[in-house]
Design a protein around this motif. Structure first.
Motif, PDB file in Angstrom:
ATOM      1  N   VAL A   1     -41.465   7.108 -40.871  1.00 14.55           N
ATOM      2  CA  VAL A   1     -40.474   7.336 -39.634  1.00 14.55           C
ATOM      3  C   VAL A   1     -38.976   7.083 -40.031  1.00 14.55           C
ATOM      4  O   VAL A   1     -38.229   7.793 -39.709  1.00 14.55           O
ATOM      5  N   PHE A   2     -39.045   5.830 -40.492  1.00 10.46           N
ATOM      6  CA  PHE A   2     -37.526   5.588 -40.761  1.00 10.46           C
ATOM      7  C   PHE A   2     -36.908   6.019 -41.873  1.00 10.46           C
ATOM      8  O   PHE A   2     -35.921   6.306 -41.934  1.00 10.46           O
ATOM      9  N   TYR A   3     -37.779   6.316 -43.038  1.00 15.66           N
ATOM     10  CA  TYR A   3     -37.140   7.384 -43.910  1.00 15.66           C
ATOM     11  C   TYR A   3     -36.694   8.418 -43.663  1.00 15.66           C
ATOM     12  O   TYR A   3     -35.578   9.181 -44.051  1.00 15.66           O
ATOM     13  N   ASP A   4     -37.269   9.208 -42.685  1.00 17.43           N
ATOM     14  CA  ASP A   4     -36.930  10.478 -42.052  1.00 17.43           C
ATOM     15  C   ASP A   4     -35.551  10.530 -41.371  1.00 17.43           C
ATOM     16  O   ASP A   4     -35.127  11.289 -41.324  1.00 17.43           O
ATOM     17  N   PHE A   5     -35.139   9.150 -41.063  1.00 15.80           N
ATOM     18  CA  PHE A   5     -33.814   8.940 -40.264  1.00 15.80           C
ATOM     19  C   PHE A   5     -32.746   8.546 -41.275  1.00 15.80           C
ATOM     20  O   PHE A   5     -31.585   8.203 -40.800  1.00 15.80           O
ATOM     21  N   GLY A   6     -33.273   8.476 -42.557  1.00 20.86           N
ATOM     22  CA  GLY A   6     -31.853   7.973 -43.654  1.00 20.86           C
ATOM     23  C   GLY A   6     -31.755   6.691 -43.633  1.00 20.86           C
ATOM     24  O   GLY A   6     -30.631   6.194 -43.700  1.00 20.86           O
ATOM     25  N   VAL A   7     -32.854   5.714 -43.566  1.00 16.06           N
ATOM     26  CA  VAL A   7     -32.774   4.433 -43.322  1.00 16.06           C
ATOM     27  C   VAL A   7     -31.818   3.848 -44.447  1.00 16.06           C
ATOM     28  O   VAL A   7     -32.174   4.178 -45.722  1.00 16.06           O
ATOM     29  N   THR A   8     -31.100   2.732 -44.195  1.00 16.38           N
ATOM     30  CA  THR A   8     -30.198   2.184 -45.270  1.00 16.38           C
ATOM     31  C   THR A   8     -30.765   0.997 -45.925  1.00 16.38           C
ATOM     32  O   THR A   8     -30.055   0.300 -46.861  1.00 16.38           O
ATOM     33  N   GLY A   9     -32.029   0.321 -45.220  1.00 15.14           N
ATOM     34  CA  GLY A   9     -32.491  -0.615 -45.965  1.00 15.14           C
ATOM     35  C   GLY A   9     -33.714  -0.832 -44.926  1.00 15.14           C
ATOM     36  O   GLY A   9     -34.016  -0.644 -43.780  1.00 15.14           O
ATOM     37  N   LEU A  10     -34.871  -1.525 -45.740  1.00 14.57           N
ATOM     38  CA  LEU A  10     -36.026  -1.557 -45.103  1.00 14.57           C
ATOM     39  C   LEU A  10     -36.814  -2.978 -45.501  1.00 14.57           C
ATOM     40  O   LEU A  10     -36.693  -3.252 -46.758  1.00 14.57           O
ATOM     41  N   LYS A  11     -37.367  -3.576 -44.581  1.00 16.47           N
ATOM     42  CA  LYS A  11     -37.864  -5.062 -44.802  1.00 16.47           C
ATOM     43  C   LYS A  11     -39.011  -4.967 -44.425  1.00 16.47           C
ATOM     44  O   LYS A  11     -39.416  -4.890 -43.080  1.00 16.47           O
ATOM     45  N   ILE A  12     -40.500  -5.348 -45.212  1.00 15.38           N
ATOM     46  CA  ILE A  12     -41.557  -5.395 -44.728  1.00 15.38           C
ATOM     47  C   ILE A  12     -42.135  -6.984 -44.486  1.00 15.38           C
ATOM     48  O   ILE A  12     -41.798  -7.445 -45.806  1.00 15.38           O
ATOM     49  N   GLU A  13     -42.627  -7.235 -43.545  1.00 12.63           N
ATOM     50  CA  GLU A  13     -42.913  -8.531 -43.500  1.00 12.63           C
ATOM     51  C   GLU A  13     -44.548  -8.595 -42.940  1.00 12.63           C
ATOM     52  O   GLU A  13     -45.040  -7.976 -42.267  1.00 12.63           O
ATOM     53  N   GLU A  14     -45.292  -9.373 -43.702  1.00 10.29           N
ATOM     54  CA  GLU A  14     -46.672  -9.759 -43.307  1.00 10.29           C
ATOM     55  C   GLU A  14     -47.183 -11.022 -43.634  1.00 10.29           C
ATOM     56  O   GLU A  14     -46.553 -11.817 -44.239  1.00 10.29           O
ATOM     57  N   PRO A  15     -48.089 -11.443 -42.673  1.00 15.80           N
ATOM     58  CA  PRO A  15     -48.592 -12.817 -42.530  1.00 15.80           C
ATOM     59  C   PRO A  15     -49.620 -13.092 -43.776  1.00 15.80           C
ATOM     60  O   PRO A  15     -50.176 -12.031 -44.323  1.00 15.80           O
ATOM     61  N   LEU A  16     -49.417 -14.219 -44.227  1.00 12.83           N
ATOM     62  CA  LEU A  16     -50.288 -14.648 -45.496  1.00 12.83           C
ATOM     63  C   LEU A  16     -51.853 -14.525 -45.045  1.00 12.83           C
ATOM     64  O   LEU A  16     -52.294 -15.017 -43.922  1.00 12.83           O
ATOM     65  N   LYS A  17     -52.321 -13.797 -45.753  1.00 10.98           N
ATOM     66  CA  LYS A  17     -54.095 -13.714 -45.602  1.00 10.98           C
ATOM     67  C   LYS A  17     -54.876 -14.830 -45.827  1.00 10.98           C
ATOM     68  O   LYS A  17     -55.490 -15.167 -45.197  1.00 10.98           O
ATOM     69  N   ASP A  18     -54.387 -15.550 -47.020  1.00 17.53           N
ATOM     70  CA  ASP A  18     -55.440 -16.872 -47.147  1.00 17.53           C
ATOM     71  C   ASP A  18     -54.131 -17.870 -47.295  1.00 17.53           C
ATOM     72  O   ASP A  18     -53.458 -18.189 -48.388  1.00 17.53           O
ATOM     73  N   LYS A  19     -54.185 -18.764 -46.082  1.00 16.05           N
ATOM     74  CA  LYS A  19     -53.072 -19.503 -46.015  1.00 16.05           C
ATOM     75  C   LYS A  19     -53.505 -21.013 -46.676  1.00 16.05           C
ATOM     76  O   LYS A  19     -54.583 -21.522 -46.423  1.00 16.05           O
ATOM     77  N   ASN A  20     -52.644 -21.436 -47.641  1.00 14.64           N
ATOM     78  CA  ASN A  20     -52.740 -22.776 -48.465  1.00 14.64           C
ATOM     79  C   ASN A  20     -51.753 -23.596 -47.550  1.00 14.64           C
ATOM     80  O   ASN A  20     -50.544 -23.188 -47.612  1.00 14.64           O
ATOM     81  N   PRO A  21     -52.144 -24.836 -47.290  1.00 11.31           N
ATOM     82  CA  PRO A  21     -51.084 -25.695 -46.605  1.00 11.31           C
ATOM     83  C   PRO A  21     -49.974 -26.039 -47.365  1.00 11.31           C
ATOM     84  O   PRO A  21     -48.909 -26.151 -46.937  1.00 11.31           O
ATOM     85  N   LEU A  22     -50.103 -26.043 -48.793  1.00 14.95           N
ATOM     86  CA  LEU A  22     -49.041 -26.032 -49.796  1.00 14.95           C
ATOM     87  C   LEU A  22     -47.911 -25.044 -49.428  1.00 14.95           C
ATOM     88  O   LEU A  22     -46.769 -25.172 -49.643  1.00 14.95           O
ATOM     89  N   ASP A  23     -48.350 -23.761 -48.913  1.00 21.26           N
ATOM     90  CA  ASP A  23     -47.156 -22.494 -48.644  1.00 21.26           C
ATOM     91  C   ASP A  23     -46.372 -22.929 -47.663  1.00 21.26           C
ATOM     92  O   ASP A  23     -45.361 -22.404 -47.596  1.00 21.26           O
ATOM     93  N   PHE A  24     -46.863 -23.755 -46.685  1.00 24.07           N
ATOM     94  CA  PHE A  24     -45.928 -24.120 -45.483  1.00 24.07           C
ATOM     95  C   PHE A  24     -44.584 -25.021 -46.120  1.00 24.07           C
ATOM     96  O   PHE A  24     -43.382 -24.592 -45.759  1.00 24.07           O
TER      97      PHE A  24
END
Length: 309
Positions: free
Chosen positions: A25-48
């Motif tokens: 949808v955003f590409y159809d509007f000629g987006v000038t930048g796109l950032k995708i964020e997703e939560p960690l699937k398997d969280k290791n406490p060290l990742d904090f």
């Protein structure tokens, strides 16, 4: 100049598919930048300690960035309508849309930590200006600052174009890029040995971005020229060995007759930006002009055509 961030937070039964649909949808509007964020699937406490923000993230989100100009309110309304039209009757996705404004400098600096060199075709690597990268012997480097670009090579339509350009452009060819955006395809043509390169775009900001990116890649303005305007008003009594157009299918169908007038006999045309459902329609129009569709490349739902004139 200010930049608008449009952030979509979403949940879905199929996250990968939802991510693709929202991005498109955003590409159809000629987006000038796109950032995708997703939560960690398997969280290791060290990742904090490595990345507290990502560790604490619980939602999938996509942020799209656009310039804040006099189109901003119309664009906002149109994007909301596009999301409503696409997802209002769907039960497999739930989403919210929020809008934010930033100074351009803040936006660009925020982008830098997410971006790395990316190989987008067999030969081409798109490298952010602030990253170091040593190319392999057969790789060609395109320097782009995605914070200011109108297309950076990561979208399938651009990648498909680059792959076909690698196959057909020869040293000494003349090339025109219709709807040049960031100028990435003009830069690619120069890297492949084209000696005369034109780019056209009706968007003044795209023309400015393309000129800036050509200069960033040390391409002389006598070799590559960018013009504001439609194809026929810009190019008069001139034909090219290769014509490239990475534009949505509906726009290609409008421009196809004009494009046919600026390609040399025996030359090549590359069309991309064609969604799967529109591919046969574009092919039929190409053949009606007496041209041959020599190859169809595909990436997911996108198609690109190599046409012989």
């Amino acid at each position: 100049m200010k930049v608008v961030e449009i952030k979509v937070i979403y949940e879905s039964d199929n996250i990968d598919e939802a991510t693709k649909e929202i991005s498109n949808v955003f590409y159809d509007f000629g987006v000038t930048g796109l950032k995708i964020e997703e939560p960690l699937k398997d969280k290791n406490p060290l990742d904090f300690y490595k990345d507290e923000k990502q560790f604490l993230m619980v939602d999938n989100a996509i942020s799209a960035y656009f310039p804040l100009n006099f189109y901003a309110e119309k664009r906002k309304k149109a994007i909301l309508e596009a999301f409503d039209q696409k997802f209002s009757d769907r039960e497999d996705i739930v989403y919210t849309v929020d809008f934010y404004e930033y100074e351009q400098e803040d936006y660009e600096n925020n982008w830098k930590k997410y971006l790395y060199p990316e190989k987008v075709s067999e030969k081409f690597v798109v490298k952010p200006t602030w990253r170091e990268y040593t190319p392999e012997s057969d790789e060609l480097i395109i320097e782009l600052d995605p914070g200011r670009a109108f297309g950076t090579g990561s979208h399938p339509t651009t990648s498909l174009c680059l792959k076909l350009m690698e196959e057909v452009i020869k040293p000494g060819d003349s090339v025109i890029d219709v709807g040049t955006g960031s100028g990435i395809l003009m830069i690619a043509a120069e890297r492949l040995g084209a000696s005369e390169i034109y780019g056209t775009d009706i968007d003044e900001m795209a023309v400015a971005a393309a000129k800036e990116n050509l200069e960033l890649n040390s391409i002389d303005s006598t070799k590559a020229k960018v013009y504001k305007g439609d194809l026929i008003s810009v190019v008069k009594n001139k034909k090219f060995d290769v014509v490239v157009a990475n534009i949505l299918a509906d726009v290609l169908l409008i421009l196809i007759k004009d494009i046919s007038k600026v390609v040399k006999k025996g030359g090549k045309i590359i069309f991309s930006g064609i969604i799967e459902d529109k591919c046969d329609i574009v092919k039929k129009e190409v053949e009606n002009l007496g041209f041959e569709v020599a190859q169809v490349k595909q990436d997911k739902e996108w198609r690109a055509l190599l046409i012989k004139a």
